[in-house]
Design an enzyme around this catalytic site. Structure first.
Site, PDB file in Angstrom:
ATOM      1  N   GLU A 405      19.134   5.002 -13.105  1.00  0.00           N
ATOM      2  CA  GLU A 405      19.262   6.425 -13.219  1.00  0.00           C
ATOM      3  C   GLU A 405      20.538   6.740 -12.300  1.00  0.00           C
ATOM      4  OE1 GLU A 405      16.767  10.398 -12.191  1.00  0.00           O
ATOM      5  OE2 GLU A 405      15.749   8.648 -12.964  1.00  0.00           O
ATOM      6  N   LYS A 588       7.030  11.471  -9.928  1.00  0.00           N
ATOM      7  CA  LYS A 588       8.011  10.778 -10.436  1.00  0.00           C
ATOM      8  C   LYS A 588       9.300  10.658  -9.664  1.00  0.00           C
ATOM      9  CE  LYS A 588      11.777   9.914 -13.283  1.00  0.00           C
ATOM     10  NZ  LYS A 588      13.020  10.306 -12.869  1.00  0.00           N
ATOM     11  N   ASP A 604       5.694  -6.646  -8.719  1.00  0.00           N
ATOM     12  CA  ASP A 604       5.090  -5.953 -10.147  1.00  0.00           C
ATOM     13  C   ASP A 604       4.925  -4.515  -9.934  1.00  0.00           C
ATOM     14  OD1 ASP A 604       3.541  -5.438 -12.253  1.00  0.00           O
ATOM     15  OD2 ASP A 604       1.836  -6.565 -11.855  1.00  0.00           O
ATOM     16  N   HIS A 702      22.989  16.818  -9.834  1.00  0.00           N
ATOM     17  CA  HIS A 702      23.054  15.609 -10.677  1.00  0.00           C
ATOM     18  C   HIS A 702      24.266  15.566 -11.477  1.00  0.00           C
ATOM     19  CE1 HIS A 702      19.171  13.265 -10.651  1.00  0.00           C
ATOM     20  NE2 HIS A 702      18.633  14.369 -10.447  1.00  0.00           N
TER      21      HIS A 702
END
Length: 751
Positions: A405, A588, A604, A702
């Site tokens: 991202e 998130k 992991d 962004h």
């Protein structure tokens, strides 16, 4: 580029800190926090202090009088950031360590080996002279420990005597929550002694007896006998400190110190202030690391008092550092190109440049991939980047991140720079405890849940011993089973949770093995049927805790003030605390950073994601992992607690070449420190997102990065990429179809 670095350890008094001033012998140990003197180009180079200037003057004079020795270069800088706990320094002898490091550095610069006993003897003389010149008073024990390392018996006016630290004795340190003014306390005690010599003599005689009794226990080869003597000695010592406190009115034994001392005594351990007292540092003695971890858990839960990690004792003295501290401030790093960035990271970390071939496309060959998982048909590659500006517990890190991202790495680096302006991140970790679970279900006619629970509790010691037998090498490294809990989930279902110290491993395989070993025994003793035997990924006993403070000026931007940004970020945090729909997106953003570090270092990441979100909902309401507040002084404070089931041994950390190199670039000293880095990156990522949302809006931040991805997807190459990005942003229509059209126009113009 760093060319030379010499470090010296801090110190902690085990016993005798006041008695040594009256001629008694103190025991002092070097601890694993180090002052580092380095010849480096660092934009955050610490300024010289009167102490380091005095140290430089003494070593320069010595070298000028030594035949055939070249003159020293300019005064080096010294980094003592590892001695900090947030905004304050812990009482671990940072000043003495800094003086020793400066002397050691300039002796090494002149060709002397700082680990040579003869050179250390010279360094000790020079460092003690410099320290006494500036500080005055004091015993000199802290300087001796910084130069010599190990554990020493120290008597004023005599040469320090090395003492072997007993293998059976485990030492823990706790932060009692407030700074101590050693010089002020000593002056108050001395003034009280002049007023009442008899009372002072009685108190110091008691402290002397305590030091002698402690030494007899410390020298004992028998753990039971030794710890008993140390407990008695520490009780006598603490009574002597209280007598000094009554005489002088110096607040030597504070309420927090008393809480730690009393809780330790209830657990059969010994605890006392280390140093002058006054609320700074408490040292605890035990015959098992497990007991120190249990004490840490109880003190945190009941009093909010924290252990200072697992701080090694009897640490090495003056030494050259093979990997000196680096600076993560790399101005213009993003402009260097891939080869230039590799050169910069190789130079900073001292990793051979050719090792970076492990990051080339195809470094994970198909044969290796085929052995990692099943049904392999190829590999999937992600960009691997390095985030800059991270300073955690006084140490700089270049942080590898693997993510697809756009903006994640840049945003984390930018937020870390803001946080750096407030001193960086302060982090600590819980012990590396994980849970292995055995499910038990009741067949028809079996005993009740209450009787089954009682049977398990009655066999607790045997079950823990059986768990340890499954992994003797783990026990030999200091890990192993720590606790056993039984929970009734339903009248016909129980779960037995075995708490295991996994050390520096993530621990999945060893936990599953322990569950498998215990299941038959549990079934036999209860008459219930053993079902699932597996670890839990809700690692709520193995968390990383990170805090930071950001000055408002660092948050300001075009069109908004720092104060407005701080208020907006705090409001956004409160939004997430009140609304689970917002909290999910908030978290998130946290995991953008956490997962990227996990992927890069071969962890992991799915287990980390599961544990983080389960922890966020542990109270029954889904909550934000990171929170932000505006303090009374206008600074922004952030905090995060995150389950950190990560390791630096085993798994992909040994198999995947890129993961191995990423860990080497990062350089964590333990799995706990890796977890702290992940949590810090998560906190930085969250700050970046909230600042954008609360000010200019997330889309503007962004836009150009997203436009780059769209431009590449449309087929732009080389110099075309930047030109097409500019046109896409100008058009305010960042879409694939628009990019294809603009690229066609651009190429037509070029032709």
């Amino acid at each position: 580029m760093t060319r030379l670095a010499v470090s010296a350890p801090g110190k902690a008094f085990l016993i005798g800190e006041y008695a040594v001033l009256a001629g008694a012998t103190a025991l002092v140990t070097a601890v694993g926090r180090r002052a580092v003197a380095a010849d480096c180009d660092d934009p955050d180079r610490p300024p010289a202090s009167p102490l380091t200037e005095a140290a430089y003057a003494h070593v320069r004079q010595f070298l000028s009088e030594s035949a055939g020795t070249k003159a020293p270069g300019p005064l080096t800088s010294v980094d003592t950031g590892s001695f900090a706990a947030g905004a304050r320094k812990l009482g671990l002898g940072s000043s003495a360590a800094a003086v020793a490091a400066v002397v050691g550095f300039h002796l090494a610069e002149a060709g002397h080996d700082p680990e040579d006993p003869a050179v250390r003897a010279v360094a000790l003389r020079l460092a003690q002279a410099a320290h006494a010149q500036v500080q005055g008073g004091g015993s000199g024990a802290d300087v001796a420990c910084a130069v010599l390392g190990g554990t020493i018996a120290f008597t004023r006016g005599e040469a320090p005597v090395p003492v072997a630290h007993p293998a059976w004795l485990h030492v823990g340190f706790f932060d009692a929550g407030a700074p101590a003014d050693t010089a002020s306390f000593v002056q108050q005690v001395r003034a009280a002694g002049e007023r009442d010599p008899a009372a002072y003599a009685a108190a110091t005689a008691q402290l002397r007896r305590a030091a002698e009794l402690f030494r007899s226990g410390y020298d004992s080869p028998d753990a039971a006998i030794g710890l008993t003597a140390i407990r008695d000695a520490v009780a006598l010592h603490n009574d002597g400190l209280r007598a000094l406190q009554r005489m002088s009115d110096a607040p030597i034994v504070t309420a927090n110190i008393t809480a730690i001392v009393d809780q330790a005594a209830r657990m059969g351990l010994a605890a006392k202030p280390s140093g002058a007292g006054g609320g700074d540092l408490v040292v605890v003695f035990a015959s098992r690391q497990a007991d120190l971890d249990l004490l840490a858990e109880r003190l945190q839960r009941e009093h909010g008092l924290c252990a200072i990690g697992r701080l090694p004792v009897a640490a090495p003295g003056l030494r050259r550092d093979e990997r000196p501290p680096l600076s993560s401030r790399m101005s213009g790093f993003f402009r260097l190109g891939v080869d230039g960035r590799r050169d910069a990271v190789a130079s900073a970390t001292r990793i051979a440049r050719d090792r970076f071939a492990a990051l080339d496309p195809g470094s994970l060959d198909l044969g290796s991939a085929d052995n990692l998982i099943e049904n392999v048909i190829g590999t999937l590659e992600l960009p691997l980047a390095v985030a800059t500006n991270f300073r955690i517990n006084g140490r700089d890190f270049l942080v590898p991140m693997a993510v697809e991202e756009a903006s994640v790495v840049a945003a984390a680096s930018n937020a870390a720079k803001m946080i750096r302006a407030g001193g960086g991140f302060y982090a600590r970790s819980d012990p590396p405890w994980m849970i292995a679970q055995v499910q038990l279900t009741a067949p028809k006619g079996s005993q009740s849940a209450e009787l089954a629970v009682a049977a398990v509790h009655a066999a607790r010691a045997d079950l823990l011993a059986l768990a340890d037998s499954a992994h003797p090498r783990l026990v030999a490294r200091g890990g192993g089973a720590r606790d056993l809990l039984v929970r009734v989930l339903a009248p016909d279902m129980l779960v037995v949770d075995v708490v295991v110290d996994c050390q520096d491993a993530m621990g999945a395989n060893l936990l599953n093995t322990i569950a498998e070993v215990l299941a038959p025994r549990l079934s036999d003793m209860t008459g219930w049927t053993a079902g699932l035997r597996i670890l839990s990924n809700l690692a709520d006993r193995r968390r990383a805790h990170v805090t930071c403070r950001v000055p408002p000026g660092a948050l300001a931007g075009r069109g908004f003030s720092g104060a407005a940004a701080a208020a907006g970020i705090a409001s956004a945090s409160r939004f997430a605390e009140l609304d689970p729909y917002r909290a999910a997106t908030h978290n998130k953003g946290v995991m953008n950073g956490v997962d990227a570090v996990a992927l890069a270092t071969g962890q992991d990441w799915r287990a980390i994601e599961a544990g983080a979100h389960a922890y966020a909902g542990l109270t029954g309401a889904y909550r934000p992992l990171a929170t932000w507040r505006v303090d009374a002084d206008g600074w922004l404070s952030g905090a995060i607690s995150l389950p950190a089931a990560v390791g630096v041994v085993g798994g992909a950390t040994k198999v995947h070449p890129a993961a191995r190199l990423a860990l080497e670039i990062l350089g964590p000293s333990s799995g706990a420190e890796l977890g702290q880095v992940m949590a810090a990156v998560g906190l930085a990522s969250n700050l970046a997102a909230l600042r954008a949302l609360a000010t200019e809006g997330i889309q503007r931040g962004h836009m150009s990065l997203h436009a780059r991805s769209v431009a590449l997807g449309a087929g732009a190459q080389g110099a075309e990429v930047d030109l097409l990005v500019h046109r896409l942003v100008e058009s305010a229509e960042i879409k694939h179809d628009r990019a294809v059209l603009l690229l066609h126009e651009l190429r037509s113009e070029t032709r």
